[in-house]
Design a protein around this motif. Structure first.
Motif, PDB file in Angstrom:
ATOM      1  N   GLN A 193       0.842  -1.210   0.000  1.00  0.00           N
ATOM      2  CA  GLN A 193       0.000   0.000   0.000  1.00  0.00           C
ATOM      3  C   GLN A 193       0.874   1.255   0.000  1.00  0.00           C
ATOM      4  OE1 GLN A 193      -3.720   0.186   0.304  1.00  0.00           O
ATOM      5  NE2 GLN A 193      -2.958   2.114  -0.527  1.00  0.00           N
ATOM      6  N   LYS A 194       0.598   2.148  -0.932  1.00  0.00           N
ATOM      7  CA  LYS A 194       1.305   3.432  -0.994  1.00  0.00           C
ATOM      8  C   LYS A 194       0.280   4.524  -1.268  1.00  0.00           C
ATOM      9  CE  LYS A 194       5.312   1.084  -2.741  1.00  0.00           C
ATOM     10  NZ  LYS A 194       6.062   0.681  -3.925  1.00  0.00           N
ATOM     11  N   TYR A 195       0.646   5.750  -0.987  1.00  0.00           N
ATOM     12  CA  TYR A 195      -0.308   6.849  -1.160  1.00  0.00           C
ATOM     13  C   TYR A 195       0.322   8.025  -1.918  1.00  0.00           C
ATOM     14  CZ  TYR A 195      -2.961   4.429   2.477  1.00  0.00           C
ATOM     15  OH  TYR A 195      -3.652   3.487   3.195  1.00  0.00           O
ATOM     16  N   VAL A 196      -0.569   8.817  -2.500  1.00  0.00           N
ATOM     17  CA  VAL A 196      -0.167  10.077  -3.129  1.00  0.00           C
ATOM     18  C   VAL A 196      -1.006  11.184  -2.493  1.00  0.00           C
ATOM     19  CG1 VAL A 196      -0.223  11.419  -5.273  1.00  0.00           C
ATOM     20  CG2 VAL A 196       0.475   9.019  -5.334  1.00  0.00           C
ATOM     21  N   VAL A 197      -0.333  12.204  -1.980  1.00  0.00           N
ATOM     22  CA  VAL A 197      -1.052  13.283  -1.293  1.00  0.00           C
ATOM     23  C   VAL A 197      -0.720  14.623  -1.944  1.00  0.00           C
ATOM     24  CG1 VAL A 197      -1.262  14.549   0.886  1.00  0.00           C
ATOM     25  CG2 VAL A 197      -1.136  12.052   0.917  1.00  0.00           C
ATOM     26  N   CYS A 198      -1.775  15.374  -2.251  1.00  0.00           N
ATOM     27  CA  CYS A 198      -1.568  16.722  -2.790  1.00  0.00           C
ATOM     28  C   CYS A 198      -1.705  17.733  -1.659  1.00  0.00           C
ATOM     29  CB  CYS A 198      -2.602  17.009  -3.880  1.00  0.00           C
ATOM     30  SG  CYS A 198      -2.538  18.707  -4.460  1.00  0.00           S
ATOM     31  N   ASN A 199      -0.634  18.462  -1.426  1.00  0.00           N
ATOM     32  CA  ASN A 199      -0.618  19.465  -0.359  1.00  0.00           C
ATOM     33  C   ASN A 199      -1.206  20.779  -0.887  1.00  0.00           C
ATOM     34  OD1 ASN A 199      -0.045  21.247   1.688  1.00  0.00           O
ATOM     35  ND2 ASN A 199       2.039  20.510   2.038  1.00  0.00           N
ATOM     36  N   GLY A 237      -5.188   8.339  -3.560  1.00  0.00           N
ATOM     37  CA  GLY A 237      -4.645   9.685  -3.397  1.00  0.00           C
ATOM     38  C   GLY A 237      -5.555  10.523  -2.506  1.00  0.00           C
ATOM     39  N   PHE A 238      -4.990  11.553  -1.902  1.00  0.00           N
ATOM     40  CA  PHE A 238      -5.763  12.503  -1.110  1.00  0.00           C
ATOM     41  C   PHE A 238      -5.383  13.921  -1.521  1.00  0.00           C
ATOM     42  CE2 PHE A 238      -5.616   8.780   1.629  1.00  0.00           C
ATOM     43  CZ  PHE A 238      -6.939   8.669   2.059  1.00  0.00           C
ATOM     44  N   VAL A 239      -6.395  14.768  -1.649  1.00  0.00           N
ATOM     45  CA  VAL A 239      -6.120  16.205  -1.794  1.00  0.00           C
ATOM     46  C   VAL A 239      -6.444  16.829  -0.450  1.00  0.00           C
ATOM     47  CG1 VAL A 239      -6.728  18.348  -2.981  1.00  0.00           C
ATOM     48  CG2 VAL A 239      -6.776  16.190  -4.234  1.00  0.00           C
ATOM     49  N   TYR A 240      -5.448  17.451   0.155  1.00  0.00           N
ATOM     50  CA  TYR A 240      -5.653  18.083   1.461  1.00  0.00           C
ATOM     51  C   TYR A 240      -5.747  19.593   1.247  1.00  0.00           C
ATOM     52  CZ  TYR A 240      -5.033  19.190   6.412  1.00  0.00           C
ATOM     53  OH  TYR A 240      -5.209  19.638   7.695  1.00  0.00           O
ATOM     54  N   GLU A 292       4.548  18.675   5.939  1.00  0.00           N
ATOM     55  CA  GLU A 292       4.069  17.385   5.432  1.00  0.00           C
ATOM     56  C   GLU A 292       3.734  16.340   6.500  1.00  0.00           C
ATOM     57  OE1 GLU A 292       7.001  16.348   2.552  1.00  0.00           O
ATOM     58  OE2 GLU A 292       8.546  15.897   4.032  1.00  0.00           O
ATOM     59  N   THR A 293       4.519  16.258   7.571  1.00  0.00           N
ATOM     60  CA  THR A 293       4.205  15.225   8.579  1.00  0.00           C
ATOM     61  C   THR A 293       2.957  15.616   9.371  1.00  0.00           C
ATOM     62  OG1 THR A 293       5.699  16.190  10.226  1.00  0.00           O
ATOM     63  CG2 THR A 293       6.633  14.498   8.800  1.00  0.00           C
ATOM     64  N   ALA A 294       2.794  16.929   9.612  1.00  0.00           N
ATOM     65  CA  ALA A 294       1.586  17.408  10.305  1.00  0.00           C
ATOM     66  C   ALA A 294       0.358  17.146   9.432  1.00  0.00           C
ATOM     67  CB  ALA A 294       1.717  18.898  10.612  1.00  0.00           C
ATOM     68  N   LEU A 295       0.514  17.397   8.147  1.00  0.00           N
ATOM     69  CA  LEU A 295      -0.587  17.197   7.199  1.00  0.00           C
ATOM     70  C   LEU A 295      -1.034  15.721   7.189  1.00  0.00           C
ATOM     71  CD1 LEU A 295      -0.791  18.724   3.687  1.00  0.00           C
ATOM     72  CD2 LEU A 295      -0.955  16.287   3.885  1.00  0.00           C
ATOM     73  N   ASN A 326       3.266  16.039  -2.535  1.00  0.00           N
ATOM     74  CA  ASN A 326       3.694  17.115  -3.427  1.00  0.00           C
ATOM     75  C   ASN A 326       2.701  18.266  -3.394  1.00  0.00           C
ATOM     76  OD1 ASN A 326       5.245  14.929  -5.800  1.00  0.00           O
ATOM     77  ND2 ASN A 326       6.245  16.603  -4.727  1.00  0.00           N
ATOM     78  N   ASN A 327       3.226  19.394  -3.754  1.00  0.00           N
ATOM     79  CA  ASN A 327       2.440  20.621  -3.813  1.00  0.00           C
ATOM     80  C   ASN A 327       1.536  20.635  -5.070  1.00  0.00           C
ATOM     81  OD1 ASN A 327       2.873  23.622  -5.242  1.00  0.00           O
ATOM     82  ND2 ASN A 327       2.119  23.650  -3.153  1.00  0.00           N
ATOM     83  N   VAL A 328       0.493  21.448  -5.005  1.00  0.00           N
ATOM     84  CA  VAL A 328      -0.456  21.608  -6.118  1.00  0.00           C
ATOM     85  C   VAL A 328       0.279  21.918  -7.432  1.00  0.00           C
ATOM     86  CG1 VAL A 328      -2.254  23.156  -6.999  1.00  0.00           C
ATOM     87  CG2 VAL A 328      -2.328  22.398  -4.617  1.00  0.00           C
ATOM     88  N   GLU A 329       1.172  22.913  -7.373  1.00  0.00           N
ATOM     89  CA  GLU A 329       1.851  23.350  -8.597  1.00  0.00           C
ATOM     90  C   GLU A 329       2.792  22.259  -9.116  1.00  0.00           C
ATOM     91  OE1 GLU A 329       3.720  27.217  -8.161  1.00  0.00           O
ATOM     92  OE2 GLU A 329       4.887  26.909  -9.986  1.00  0.00           O
ATOM     93  N   THR A 330       3.387  21.497  -8.212  1.00  0.00           N
ATOM     94  CA  THR A 330       4.262  20.399  -8.639  1.00  0.00           C
ATOM     95  C   THR A 330       3.445  19.414  -9.473  1.00  0.00           C
ATOM     96  OG1 THR A 330       5.366  20.650  -6.491  1.00  0.00           O
ATOM     97  CG2 THR A 330       5.974  18.724  -7.804  1.00  0.00           C
TER      98      THR A 330
END
Ligand code: FMN
Ligand code: SF4
Ligand code: FES
Length: 562
Positions: A193-199, A237-240, A292-295, A326-330
């Motif tokens: 299991q792996k994840y992708v998160v958009c900050n 994936g998650f968009v935060y 990122e860790t707080a998020l 990763n950031n939105v713009e990334t």
């Protein structure tokens, strides 16, 4: 959904667009929205109806068109004519004279060669302010989801990571960490299991790049996330995004639903073996939750407080699994790279900072708004050529980049190129893209105090250097502002800055002293004028406050919870 289906959707939609006699695009984002974009749209619709041409005219609300300071903005196609400071009362003339009689209103339109636009290089903002952010078909008609199709159909995950590495893409959230390297670490992780998160937390005061992208082109972010998911082997994936961005939240929710309906998210995307879902999580708007860790804690339903790193999220992330953050713009840069190739991307920007950077240009410049420039563009070009220079004939004093983690850059460094290394050398950082231009009406002590107060109030309190240090630094800066500081206070201020920087647990505390350090470095005489001569030349600080005279206590522990 197959690639052929995707092309067909795009072709059909383009045919539909071509069938209109004219198109009116109205910016419905940020300042334009609060300045009455919805009312303007209604006015244009009703004039078209009165004239009997409503079915022939496409009227669409878009994301930010960039020149927010001159909003509300409106564009008429064909011809690409942009009108600024539009009101509902302009509808009649623009429809009758321009749309029906083909005579644009010369005195109201922006010149075609207006430097704010001609000096930019739009990559992630290419379709922003031009497409309907609520229509997946419009995104597809502009080449949307073709990069994802290409990736999952023809390319191996390793090839994609190599492409992102070769492109030289670095994280646009502030740190500039190589994106391909991060993805590679996650890919190599042994977990199933792996994840992708958009900050999309975007906590810097004044910054609105990510909000504008979420509102104006949400599918570009989803597409980038899906490519990342395929490359690293993630299925979720998650968009935060911060809860204070309701329009961004709505647009992103809608985009996810539309992408699922079209099977561009979900199981077996493009009939491949790749499945990927995206969920949205809303933050409560704490600056530290962007760390990122707080998020990740916040997504897990815990308090949004940082952890020491290492381990990094790419190794031990969401629920302990390897996670791309990763950031939105990334993410918004990913599809253009897959589409046009690493070599094309490398050709923009500088050797070590490739591609472009989006900035929210604000403060005392003539033209404020959202801009995108190649890395390596000088600050002077951004402020004077694109921004049009200082307003009201004032003179440039400093430009602040990097928000509460950055610094103020004076006139003598205006010719440095905007890239990660050069801005750091000049005592600031690239940051996520906030850029505030100041003239003589700004006091650098006041600016430093403002950012320190921000960090103090946003400190999560987990570690003592930041929790207590930011309070004490704020107090010292306040004493300088009020003209009651001593030489000893300045020494203490400098020592404390180093201590807080070196010993805080996360980036918030580690970078909180940066605005003070850079202001002291470049504008020390201004500090001295406050505490030696009791003068604030900008007339901003309460240097003559009577209550000030009574406060000579210096560093205190009250108010800071040790
Ligand atoms: C206090 C603090 C706030 C942050 N806020 C954000 C944010 O709002 N958005 C963001 O992308 N990165 C933010 N970051 C950086 C993230 O920790 C992380 O480095 C980034 O999301 C990685 O994405 P990138 O490699 O694409 O830049 C913040 C860092 C700190 C220390
Ligand atoms: S540096 Fe500040 S924000 Fe970061 S963990 Fe410590 S107290 Fe919290
Ligand atoms: S919000 Fe309308 S141009 Fe930026």
């Amino acid at each position: 959904m197959t690639i052929e289906d995707l092309y067909q959707i795009g072709a059909l939609y383009r045919e539909q667009l071509a069938s209109f006699r004219a198109e009116i695009q109205i910016c419905g984002s940020g300042t334009c929205r609060s300045a009455g974009a919805a009312e303007i749209q209604r006015a244009f619709e009703s004039v078209c109806e009165e004239e009997g041409i409503r079915p022939e005219i496409r009227i669409v609300t878009t994301g930010c068109m960039g020149l927010c300071g001159q909003g509300p903005l409106l564009r008429v196609l064909p011809g690409d004519v942009t009108y600024t400071r539009i009101t509902a009362g302009d509808a009649e003339r623009i429809i009758r004279e321009h749309v029906i009689n083909g005579k644009p209103l010369k005195e109201r339109m922006l010149p075609e060669d207006y430097p704010f636009f001609t000096r930019q290089t739009p990559v992630v903002l290419e379709h922003m302010g031009r497409i309907d952010p609520e229509s997946i078909e419009d995104y597809i008609a502009h080449g949307g989801y073709e990069a994802l199709a290409k990736a999952v159909t023809y390319q191996s995950p390793e090839h994609i990571i190599l492409e992102i590495r070769n492109a030289g893409l670095r994280g646009r959230g502030g740190g500039g960490y190589p994106t391909g390297l991060k993805w590679d670490i996650v890919r190599r992780g042994t977990s199933q299991q792996k994840y992708v998160v958009c900050n999309a937390d975007e906590g810097d005061p004044g910054a609105f790049m990510d909000r504008a992208m979420l509102e104006g082109n949400p599918h570009a972010i989803l597409e980038g996330m899906a490519v990342a998911g395929y490359a690293v082997g993630a299925t979720q994936g998650f968009v935060y995004v911060r809860g204070e961005y309701p329009l961004a939240v709505d647009r992103m929710k809608r985009a996810i639903t539309e992408a699922e309906r079209k099977q561009l998210l979900g199981n077996r995307i493009f009939d491949s073996g790749f499945s990927f879902r995206v969920d949205l999580r809303m933050g409560a708007g704490a600056f530290v939750s962007g760390e990122e860790t707080a998020l990740l804690h916040s997504i897990e339903g815990k308090r949004g407080q940082p952890n020491p790193r290492p381990p990094y999220p790419s190794q031990v992330g969401l629920w302990g699994k390897p996670t791309v953050v990763n950031n939105v713009e990334t993410f918004a840069n990913v599809a253009p790279i897959i589409h046009r190739g690493a070599r094309w991307f490398q050709g923009i920007g500088t050797k070590r900072s490739t591609g472009t950077k989006v900035f929210a240009l604000a403060g005392r410049v003539r033209d404020t708004g959202l801009i995108e420039v190649p890395m390596g563009t000088t600050l002077r070009e951004v402020i004077f050529d694109i921004g049009g220079g200082i307003t009201d004939g004032g003179s440039f004093k400093a430009v602040q980049t990097g928000g509460p983690s950055g610094g103020c850059i004076p006139e003598k460094h205006l010719d440095i190129p905007v890239d990660y290394e050069s801005l750091a050398q000049a005592g600031s950082i690239m940051g996520s893209g906030g850029m505030i231009v100041m003239d003589d009406s700004s006091c650098m002590v006041d600016v430093a105090a403002y950012f320190m107060e921000f960090c103090q109030s946003e400190s999560c309190g987990k570690c003592i250097p930041c929790r207590v240090g930011t309070v004490q630094l704020s107090r010292l800066l306040d004493r300088i502002r009020r003209g009651v500081a001593s030489e000893q206070d300045i020494e203490t201020l400098e020592e404390l800055c180093v201590m807080v920087k070196d010993t805080s647990l996360c980036g918030l505390g580690q970078a909180a002293p940066n605005p003070v350090i850079s202001a002291l470095h470049f504008f020390r005489p201004e500090f001295e004028r406050h505490y030696r001569d009791h003068v604030c030349e900008a007339g901003v600080c309460p240097v003559h406050s009577t209550e000030a005279a009574g406060d000579a206590a210096g560093i205190e522990s009250g108010g800071a919870h040790v």
